[in-house]
Write a protein that holds these residues in place. Structure first.
Motif, PDB file in Angstrom:
ATOM      1  N   ARG A  37       5.348   1.598   7.771  1.00 42.84           N
ATOM      2  CA  ARG A  37       6.374   1.740   6.726  1.00 42.84           C
ATOM      3  C   ARG A  37       6.406   0.521   5.802  1.00 42.84           C
ATOM      4  NH1 ARG A  37       9.528   3.600  10.757  1.00 42.84           N
ATOM      5  NH2 ARG A  37      10.717   1.678  10.874  1.00 42.84           N
ATOM      6  N   VAL A  38       6.337  -0.671   6.402  1.00 41.70           N
ATOM      7  CA  VAL A  38       6.365  -1.886   5.585  1.00 41.70           C
ATOM      8  C   VAL A  38       5.136  -1.936   4.687  1.00 41.70           C
ATOM      9  CG1 VAL A  38       6.284  -4.408   5.635  1.00 41.70           C
ATOM     10  CG2 VAL A  38       7.804  -3.188   7.205  1.00 41.70           C
ATOM     11  N   ASP A  40       3.229   0.499   3.557  1.00 47.47           N
ATOM     12  CA  ASP A  40       3.313   1.514   2.500  1.00 47.47           C
ATOM     13  C   ASP A  40       4.381   1.193   1.455  1.00 47.47           C
ATOM     14  OD1 ASP A  40       1.168   3.002   3.361  1.00 47.47           O
ATOM     15  OD2 ASP A  40       2.373   4.528   4.375  1.00 47.47           O
ATOM     16  N   SER A  41       5.377   0.406   1.819  1.00 44.97           N
ATOM     17  CA  SER A  41       6.421   0.053   0.851  1.00 44.97           C
ATOM     18  C   SER A  41       5.884  -0.866  -0.253  1.00 44.97           C
ATOM     19  CB  SER A  41       7.611  -0.611   1.554  1.00 44.97           C
ATOM     20  OG  SER A  41       7.306  -1.946   1.936  1.00 44.97           O
ATOM     21  N   TYR A  42       4.719  -1.461  -0.030  1.00 45.04           N
ATOM     22  CA  TYR A  42       4.131  -2.369  -1.018  1.00 45.04           C
ATOM     23  C   TYR A  42       3.042  -1.725  -1.877  1.00 45.04           C
ATOM     24  CZ  TYR A  42       6.510  -6.148   1.450  1.00 45.04           C
ATOM     25  OH  TYR A  42       7.452  -6.967   2.019  1.00 45.04           O
ATOM     26  N   SER A  45       2.038  -2.847  -5.483  1.00 45.26           N
ATOM     27  CA  SER A  45       2.477  -4.223  -5.711  1.00 45.26           C
ATOM     28  C   SER A  45       1.268  -5.088  -6.083  1.00 45.26           C
ATOM     29  CB  SER A  45       3.120  -4.788  -4.449  1.00 45.26           C
ATOM     30  OG  SER A  45       3.341  -6.188  -4.596  1.00 45.26           O
TER      31      SER A  45
END
Length: 163
Positions: A37-38, A40-42, A45
């Protein structure tokens, strides 16, 4: 005398039974999905892009920094070269299935296949497994999700965080 006996009991029996000061393996499902999850959250970026000044300066590869930042944000830890002096281990070290940095850390185990949240490395690049035959990693311009590591001819190794 009674206070000393109680203190010895607490240190010898109670503290270890609660796991204080000791990293115990946690549920694989929990940490792996959190790392995924972390990561994929980027996606998209530019913080870890080649041109970004983040951590190692402009015009440097930062895929290993991305992996370290993701795992640390998810609550894990990664081995560092020379504690306090240099950053996390590099992509080539992640790609070494016999890495002394990783084999010497009981929180990391090497695997032939990957699960969500595992580190995948090979050919001087490193990323995070984030789906069936999918990885999320820092590329030249931004963080991307694609099939890197699963393409024909690529040789990779997987590291699983278990603490």
């Amino acid at each position: 005398m009674m206070k000393i006996t109680l203190l010895v009991f607490l240190v010898a029996v109670v503290v270890p039974s609660y796991g204080w000061f000791i990293r115990r393996p946690r549920s694989r499902r929990g940490i792996g999905s959190k790392i995924k999850r972390v990561a994929d959250s980027y996606i998209n970026s530019t913080r870890w892009s080649y041109a970004s000044p983040h951590t190692t300066g402009r015009n440097t590869n930062k895929c290993n920094i991305f992996v370290a930042d993701v795992i640390e944000k998810a609550g894990g830890s990664v081995p560092h070269r020379w504690w306090g002096v240099a950053g996390p281990i590099g992509a080539r070290e992640w790609g070494n299935p016999r890495s002394s940095y990783l084999t010497g850390d009981r929180c990391w185990t090497n695997h032939r296949t990957g699960l969500d949240g595992d580190v995948i490395a090979g050919g001087g690049h490193v990323g995070i497994v984030t789906g069936r035959r999918l990885t999320t990693s820092a590329a030249k311009y931004s963080v991307v999700k694609n099939d890197w590591g699963y393409r024909p001819g690529q040789s990779v190794t997987f590291w699983r965080y278990t603490c």
